[in-house]
Each structure stands twice: as structure tokens, then as C-alpha cells.
Design a protein around this motif. Structure first.
Motif, mmCIF file in Angstrom:
data_model
loop_
_atom_site.group_PDB
_atom_site.id
_atom_site.type_symbol
_atom_site.label_atom_id
_atom_site.label_comp_id
_atom_site.label_asym_id
_atom_site.label_seq_id
_atom_site.Cartn_x
_atom_site.Cartn_y
_atom_site.Cartn_z
ATOM 1 N N THR A 1 28.211 58.341 20.400
ATOM 2 C CA THR A 1 28.455 59.578 19.659
ATOM 3 C C THR A 1 29.851 60.138 19.883
ATOM 4 N N VAL B 1 21.194 70.252 4.615
ATOM 5 C CA VAL B 1 21.069 71.326 5.598
ATOM 6 C C VAL B 1 19.914 72.245 5.186
ATOM 7 N N ASN C 1 20.726 73.064 10.742
ATOM 8 C CA ASN C 1 21.802 72.117 10.435
ATOM 9 C C ASN C 1 21.987 71.082 11.531
ATOM 10 N N THR C 2 20.910 70.832 12.315
ATOM 11 C CA THR C 2 21.038 69.973 13.491
ATOM 12 C C THR C 2 19.960 68.902 13.523
ATOM 13 N N LEU C 3 20.349 67.693 13.905
ATOM 14 C CA LEU C 3 19.395 66.636 14.225
ATOM 15 C C LEU C 3 18.888 66.885 15.635
ATOM 16 N N ARG C 4 17.604 67.234 15.780
ATOM 17 C CA ARG C 4 17.066 67.669 17.056
ATOM 18 C C ARG C 4 16.476 66.539 17.903
ATOM 19 N N ILE D 1 23.275 67.027 7.036
ATOM 20 C CA ILE D 1 23.288 67.010 8.503
ATOM 21 C C ILE D 1 23.747 65.630 8.957
ATOM 22 N N THR E 1 28.901 62.014 8.096
ATOM 23 C CA THR E 1 28.956 63.471 7.964
ATOM 24 C C THR E 1 29.480 63.844 6.587
ATOM 25 N N TRP F 1 12.130 73.235 9.439
ATOM 26 C CA TRP F 1 12.119 71.924 10.080
ATOM 27 C C TRP F 1 11.930 70.843 9.013
ATOM 28 N N TYR G 1 14.748 67.316 12.227
ATOM 29 C CA TYR G 1 15.862 68.217 11.984
ATOM 30 C C TYR G 1 15.382 69.668 12.014
ATOM 31 N N LYS G 2 16.272 70.545 12.446
ATOM 32 C CA LYS G 2 16.058 71.977 12.276
ATOM 33 C C LYS G 2 17.393 72.617 11.892
#
Length: 539
Positions: free
Chosen positions: A173, A237, A343-346, A213, A204, A243, A340-341
């Protein structure tokens, strides 16, 4: 004149022991002992050591896709080697490590290029399953071409215009960027002249007005060849409290299904969203199956538009092989679940390797906490115990001989025509089919040598068994010969025939509304007869 210097005395009390410096010795007074006892009472107990977690996975040859045994698996935290193992004859491995973040796993074997898998986290008593590791033969280290395709989680179509950067290593990453490109009109990207090896493509950006996202895609390069990764998915997003769970997999099995259950506000019942009940965004459960895929790869996408208090449970069902046991098809599918939640990959979950089962219980969600489950089992109807599935039961017999017809296929469909479950009659012609609770189902009965029959308007309540009328199966030998239907309508109290009753004939079992095939009226004695009917079943 002589100057006298006072002795400097330092006294430290630690756990009941007195240390004295400066040449003097003092005894421990009762007061000091009391203070030590009080101090020990106030000190917190040290936390118990956390149990180990595990890193597990499967290693195969990148070109042949066959298991690799004897691969050295070394786990590092920073530059410190903390654990090591070797792959078994079936290519699998599992190694115990302390709960922590930032692990790196190095894979090496004679005749293959070494591989580094970065940024792995392990929780206490949990197993972190790695994505399938594909090792490239040492002779394929020359330049090659590698790439992939990026699809939209809601539509399944390619996403153009996204920025793709590539780094060396799996799940890398951060670090040196080796190249940059943009997805084309079909969502595809390629990198030319890459040395054979292992890479991570970071995706991205936005496509038109839609912002996506970011995700990371594993890319394998085999020297002298073009290697395209299986399609990966990006999610638009979301709102800050929404979620989304996205399922992707390989070319087989063709049909994996996403299932989620969750709380219904003001009720002790739980909802179950999947292909037969796709949910609703605007009313409870405010959870929707956005996309159902039946032709390999996915995506299969579920969105929680408004989260309720309580536990949500998510799983993946191998619909293609739902009646198979044992089965490794789901385990070998390369299935991957991304959570996802906003704007983030959780979180990302990879299916457990070389583990039998047709249902993968992936994770639980409560509030903002994702709890890995990662268990495999054999299930015909997923989440049956908590959502109250029911059973349809009955028997099939020969219409002439009255004997049970074994080997009859019984398929149950939803009111909208989705196949829910199926079974085969046993040696006595009996069957049972587990299905989700619901209304308006219909069952189709088929067997070589017999006419297909349909039983309609079946309602199934939670945790109950619905027994269907015994089905009289008609063989096809006389299918072209017309026949007659006759009977009598009587008064339920007196037993006397009822004259003037209208009798309508429709095709199929338990049919309450359809085209009327024939009509008649009962005679003065309550008798009726409909003649010259095509061979079949009529209510």
C-alpha cells in the motif's frame, strides 16, 4: 578547621524491599510495611497475555494453478523473523503469531521467484486468511505484460478514467511507484515491460461525476506473457453512515450468493436479504441487494442504507453446489469480500483455503465494529436457524399404479420465478425441501417418462412444515390421448348431491387463478363431467 559532610541517604521502597545508599542501613518499620501493602492493593493486575492468532492460506503455481508443497513461509514484524512454516502437500499453510499489525510474509521455494505479502493484521484467537498466493517460476522472471479490469460494484460494468499506480509486492500500500496509467473505456488497464513477479495496483479517482473508494489489486506478471487479473470492483463513495459489502470471485462456481441478516426495529424478528428478497432502501430493513450475479466473477453487492442497533451477519452461499457434500468449490473459488463505510475500505476477507463447505460465514457487524467469523459449513438454506426457514414436504406416486416414483426432481420457485431450492424423491417417492419463509411459491416436478407437473400457491411460515397433496404423476405413454374428469359435489352436513354448482377446470395443482380449460354445472344429483381434456393435472 575540618568540615563535616552529612551522609547523603537515598531510600527507595519497592514491593516491600528497602534499598539504602550512602553507607547506612535502616530497618523496615511497621509503618513502611503498611504503606507497601496499601500500595500493592492499588496497583492494577497486569493484563493476561493475549492468545495467538493465525495466518493461513494456499500457495499454487502461477501458470499451472496447481498446489505447491514445501514452500518456505516466513513471517516478519519489521525486520524480525517471528514465525515460519512450510506448505503441506496440498499447498496450504497456517502459522501462529502474536496479535499485531504490519506483518510481512515471505514465500520462497527452489525454482520460483520469492514473494513478499505486506501489511497483514492478526487478531487474538482469529485466523487471517491470505489471498491465494501464486508463485511465478524462476525462468519466467523476464519482462512481460500484466493488467486487470475494474468494474462498478452497483452495475458490474467497467469504470473508465480511474488512476492506477503499481508497486512491487502483494498488498503493498506504500513504497516506490513503478508506473502509472488510467483505465480505458472498458475499465481495463495494462503495464508493459514489467519484470516477472508480483505487484499491487492501487486504483483511485473518479469517473465522470462518480467518485470511487480506492482499492488494491494483486497483479501477477509472467515473463514473456500477458497476464490479466480477474475483475476487481470499486464502490462509489457512500454516505458517512452507510455500509456496502461487495463479493467477487473467480470463474467457478458460476453462482455464489451474498446473504445478510439483521435487526428489524421494534420486532424480535430478523430480516434476511438475498436474491429472493432483495430488501428496501426506503423502508425497513433499509438494506438492499443492489446486484445479483449468476455468471461468475461478481460483483454481488449489498448496501446498508440506514444501520439499526443490533448485530448484522453476512455470509456467502455456493448456490451452484448447494446440494454437494463434500465440496471444495467455494473454498477454491477465490471469493473475496470487501467491506466499505463512507469513503473508506474498512475490511477485506478471503475465503478459507482447502476447507469443505457450501456456506462461508464471513463476519458480524455491530455499530462500528466488524468481527471476523470465517467459518465454513454445509447449508441448503443459509441462516435458517435465525430467520425461520420452513419445509415443503410430500410424495409423488404413479397415477395408474399408485406406487411411489423415486428420482423425481422437485424444484421450488419464488413467486417471481427465482429457483429457491430443490430435492429428489427417495425410494418411496417422498421428498422434503428446505426453503425460506415466504408466500406464493410454486413447485415443479420432473422425471424422465412422466409429464411435468406444477403445484402452485404454496405459503411457508417460519419453522413450519407444509405438507402438499400427494402428486399423481402421469406417464407420457398416452399423452396424446384425451381423457375425462368426473366427480360429485355434496352438502357437507347431509351428504346429498348439490345441483347447479359451477365447476371450472384449470391446469396444474392448487391453481386458483389461471385460464379456465373447461366449465360445467353439476346435475340434479351433484354429478359433473368434463370430457376430451388433454392429459395432465387439474384442480
Amino acid at each position: 578547621m575540618r568540615t563535616r559532610h552529612a551522609a547523603v541517604v537515598a531510600v527507595a521502597v519497592l514491593c516491600g524491599t528497602v534499598f539504602v545508599h550512602g553507607g547506612f542501613n535502616f530497618g523496615v518499620t511497621g509503618a513502611v510495611r503498611g504503606q507497601v501493602r496499601e500500595l500493592k492493593k492499588k496497583l492494577p493486575e497486569p493484563p493476561p497475555p493475549q492468545p495467538d492468532g493465525y495466518l493461513a492460506g494456499y500457495v499454487r503455481d502461477a501458470a499451472q494453478r496447481t498446489a505447491l508443497s514445501g514452500v518456505s513461509v516466513k513471517v516478519y514484524l519489521g525486520e524480525r523473523l517471528v514465525a515460519e512454516a512450510q506448505t503441506a502437500s496440498n499447498g496450504t499453510f497456517a502459522v501462529a503469531v502474536k496479535p499485531d499489525r504490519g506483518y510481512r510474509v515471505n514465500f520462497s521455494r527452489t525454482g520460483y521467484l520469492p514473494l513478499n505479502y505486506y501489511n497483514l493484521s492478526v487478531a487474538a484467537s482469529k485466523v487471517t486468511h491470505l489471498q491465494t498466493v501464486s508463485q511465478v517460476a524462476a525462468g519466467s522472471g523476464g519482462p512481460g505484460t500484466a493488467g486487470g479490469t475494474v468494474t462498478d460494484a452497483l452495475t458490474g460494468t467497467g469504470v473508465p478514467g480511474l488512476v492506477v499506480v503499481i508497486r512491487e509486492g502483494v498488498n503493498a500500500t506504500s513504497g516506490t511507484i513503478l508506473g502509472t496509467t488510467v483505465t480505458d473505456s472498458s475499465g481495463s488497464f495494462v503495464f508493459d515491460n514489467l519484470p516477472g513477479g508480483y505487484y499491487t495496483a492501487q486504483v483511485t479517482g473518479a469517473s465522470g461525476e462518480t467518485v470511487y473508494i480506492g482499492i488494491y489489486i494483486t497483479v501477477i506478471c509472467i515473463g514473456g506473457a500477458t497476464t490479466i487479473a480477474e475483475p476487481e470492483t470499486v464502490s462509489p463513495v457512500l454516505g458517512p453512515d452507510q455500509w456496502r459489502v461487495v463479493l467477487t470471485w473467480g470463474d467457478t462456481p458460476t453462482d455464489l450468493d451474498a446473504h445478510i441478516t439483521g435487526p428489524l426495529p421494534g420486532s424480535s424478528n430478523r430480516f434476511h436479504v438475498y436474491f429472493a428478497d432483495r430488501g428496501s432502501a426506503d423502508s425497513p430493513p433499509r438494506t438492499v441487494l443492489d446486484r445479483d450475479d449468476t455468471t461468475s466473477y461478481g460483483p454481488e453487492t449489498i448496501t446498508i442504507h440506514q444501520q439499526s442497533a443490533g448485530v448484522y451477519r453476512y455470509g456467502v452461499h455456493d448456490y451452484t453446489n448447494r446440494a454437494s457434500s463434500p465440496s471444495l468449490a467455494l473454498s477454491n473459488s477465490g471469493a473475496r469480500v470487501s467491506v466499505y463505510k463512507g469513503n473508506t475500505l474498512r475490511a477485506v476477507f478471503n475465503v478459507p483455503a482447502n476447507t469443505g463447505g457450501t456456506f462461508w460465514r464471513v463476519f458480524d457487524l455491530e455499530g462500528d465494529v466488524i468481527t471476523p467469523v470465517n467459518t465454513m459449513s454445509y447449508e441448503t438454506v443459509p441462516f435458517q436457524s435465525e430467520t425461520g426457514a420452513g419445509v415443503i414436504a410430500g410424495s409423488v406416486r404413479d397415477a395408474v399404479t399408485g406406487t411411489g416414483v423415486t428420482g423425481t426432481n422437485v424444484s421450488v420457485y419464488s413467486a417471481s420465478g427465482l429457483l429457491l431450492a430443490s430435492a429428489v424423491t427417495n425410494s418411496s417417492g417422498a421428498y422434503t425441501v428446505n426453503v425460506p419463509a415466504g408466500t406464493g411459491y410454486y413447485a415443479v416436478f420432473t422425471r424422465t417418462g412422466y409429464m411435468t407437473a406444477t403445484y402452485r400457491n404454496i405459503d411457508v411460515s417460519a419453522n413450519t412444515t407444509v405438507y402438499l397433496q400427494a402428486l399423481a404423476f402421469l406417464d407420457t405413454a398416452n399423452s396424446s390421448t384425451p381423457g375425462d374428469i368426473s366427480g360429485r359435489v355434496t352438502n357437507a352436513f347431509t351428504g346429498n348431491g348439490l345441483p347447479g354448482v359451477s365447476v371450472s377446470i384449470r391446469a396444474g395443482y392448487n391453481v386458483t387463478s389461471a385460464t379456465v380449460i373447461s366449465t360445467t354445472t353439476t346435475t340434479s344429483s351433484g354429478d359433473y363431467s368434463c370430457t376430451a381434456l388433454t392429459l395432465g393435472s387439474y384442480p
